[in-house]
Scaffold this motif. Structure first.
Motif, PDB file in Angstrom:
ATOM      1  N   GLU A  91       0.830  -1.207   0.000  1.00 43.33           N
ATOM      2  CA  GLU A  91       0.000   0.000   0.000  1.00 43.33           C
ATOM      3  C   GLU A  91       0.864   1.256   0.000  1.00 43.33           C
ATOM      4  O   GLU A  91       0.602   2.217  -0.744  1.00 43.33           O
ATOM      5  N   SER A  94       2.654   1.587  -3.404  1.00 42.73           N
ATOM      6  CA  SER A  94       1.762   2.047  -4.468  1.00 42.73           C
ATOM      7  C   SER A  94       1.696   3.565  -4.495  1.00 42.73           C
ATOM      8  O   SER A  94       1.757   4.189  -5.579  1.00 42.73           O
ATOM      9  N   GLN A 153       3.422   6.259  -7.540  1.00 42.28           N
ATOM     10  CA  GLN A 153       2.590   7.215  -8.262  1.00 42.28           C
ATOM     11  C   GLN A 153       3.109   8.642  -8.154  1.00 42.28           C
ATOM     12  O   GLN A 153       2.820   9.471  -9.029  1.00 42.28           O
ATOM     13  N   THR A 204       0.468  -0.426 -11.986  1.00 44.83           N
ATOM     14  CA  THR A 204      -0.494  -1.508 -12.227  1.00 44.83           C
ATOM     15  C   THR A 204      -0.027  -2.808 -11.597  1.00 44.83           C
ATOM     16  O   THR A 204      -0.826  -3.541 -10.982  1.00 44.83           O
ATOM     17  N   GLN A 249      -0.478  -2.577  -7.781  1.00 46.25           N
ATOM     18  CA  GLN A 249      -1.891  -2.618  -7.418  1.00 46.25           C
ATOM     19  C   GLN A 249      -2.503  -3.994  -7.677  1.00 46.25           C
ATOM     20  O   GLN A 249      -3.387  -4.436  -6.928  1.00 46.25           O
ATOM     21  N   LEU A 287      -1.748  -6.055  -4.771  1.00 38.95           N
ATOM     22  CA  LEU A 287      -2.642  -5.728  -3.660  1.00 38.95           C
ATOM     23  C   LEU A 287      -3.976  -6.445  -3.792  1.00 38.95           C
ATOM     24  O   LEU A 287      -4.628  -6.775  -2.798  1.00 38.95           O
ATOM     25  N   GLN A 288      -4.395  -6.701  -5.030  1.00 41.09           N
ATOM     26  CA  GLN A 288      -5.645  -7.414  -5.278  1.00 41.09           C
ATOM     27  C   GLN A 288      -5.464  -8.933  -5.316  1.00 41.09           C
ATOM     28  O   GLN A 288      -6.414  -9.655  -5.609  1.00 41.09           O
TER      29      GLN A 288
END
Length: 321
Positions: free
Chosen positions: A189, A192, A196, A259, A262, A265-266
């Motif tokens: 987290e 990420s 960015q 991407t 993330q 993270l999923q």
């Protein structure tokens, strides 16, 4: 001869064979949080149940460094930081009567070294059983010049978003009760957000004499497949092939890295698709002053010009897949 005598003879032959193959293991254990004594007993019982003689030492105490000459192999029960600590001891021993292979019982948060070696991190029993085959994997060591003293690395060295992640993680202390999955999620987290917003930095870099200088979010010289919170940035990395993997992430590749993080993270597995080069000799200078060396954050007073070379096969690991 009675049947009892026959059974006794077979039993004696069996145990003679077992004795011939029994080896002495030095268990180097990082107890971390929890019940140290209980963990120690469990680990020793498991190793001895497979016919190995097991000696114990906690890496939290100084006497673990006293490696006896009759030890056949080391067992490291801990994470990547503990593996590095043991490797440093092996690399600095002045008198080595025989090379000591290292077996891993990974119990850290990321376990990137074990992952690269395809050593399971769940059930330890098949891992211990695999040691009977004495299957060894040579492991290269990266050497670094340009810091106040000569350094080595097993995992990787680099600049950009990962040193920033390590810096910010210090402001997000984790609870000892958090599971490894919770700790990895917290790191992902934070990473990420960093990826960015991080501003690209200028880096002069040569890989085997070829210039790849430019502006990057991340520059990593890697010896294994993954770093940090299990990010597979160099899926083709082989720590025993005599080559580094150099991963470069430019501004144009920012969205791809976002991407990838993330997706992790999923719960979506996969490898990062970015630029990875192979080489033996790396020269680089980053305009910022923060870098990481394995799991250590290093800050200099000024940008440093670093030279990385690779020393082949200095270490060996047991049971690598």
């Amino acid at each position: 001869m009675s049947s009892y005598s026959n059974r006794k003879t077979v039993r004696d032959v069996y145990w003679n064979i077992r004795t011939d193959f029994m080896k002495i293991a030095q268990l180097l254990h990082n107890p971390g949080a929890g019940d140290e004594e209980h963990s120690r007993k469990d680990l020793m019982a498991l190793i001895e149940s497979e016919g190995f003689t097991c000696r114990y030492a906690s890496t939290k105490k100084d006497d673990w460094k006293e490696l006896k000459s009759d030890v056949d192999f080391l067992v490291v029960a801990g994470g990547d930081g503990t593996v590095r600590k043991v490797a440093k001891r092996l690399l600095t021993r002045k008198l080595i009567e025989k090379p000591l292979p290292v077996a891993l019982l990974p119990s850290g948060t990321a376990n990137n070294i074990a992952g690269t070696l395809n050593i399971p991190t769940t059930d330890p029993r098949p891992v211990v059983q695999s040691w009977h085959t004495d299957r060894r994997k040579k492991f290269d060591v990266g050497l670094v010049e340009g810091l106040p003293k000569k350094q080595f690395f097993l995992e990787g060295i680099g600049y950009g978003v990962f040193p920033q992640l390590m810096k910010e993680m210090k402001d997000h202390p984790v609870n000892s009760s958090d599971s490894p999955e919770d700790k990895l999620r917290t790191a992902l987290e934070i990473l990420s957000n960093i990826v960015q917003t991080y501003e690209v930095q200028s880096c002069r870099i040569e890989v085997d004499g070829v210039d790849y200088s430019g502006e990057y979010l991340l520059v990593e010289v890697m010896n294994i497949r993954s770093i940090g919170p299990n990010l597979v940035l160099a899926p083709a990395a082989d720590p025993g092939d005599g080559l580094f993997e150099v991963v470069l992430v430019s501004e144009s590749q920012r969205d791809g890295l976002v991407t990838y993080v993330q997706n992790r993270l999923q719960g979506v597995e996969g490898d990062y698709w970015g630029t990875a080069l192979k080489g033996k000799s790396i020269h680089m200078q980053w305009e910022d002053v923060e870098m990481h060396l394995d799991d250590q954050l290093i800050k200099s007073k000024k940008p440093r010009s670093l030279q990385m070379t690779l020393s082949e096969g200095l270490l060996s690991f047991l049971g690598a897949g």
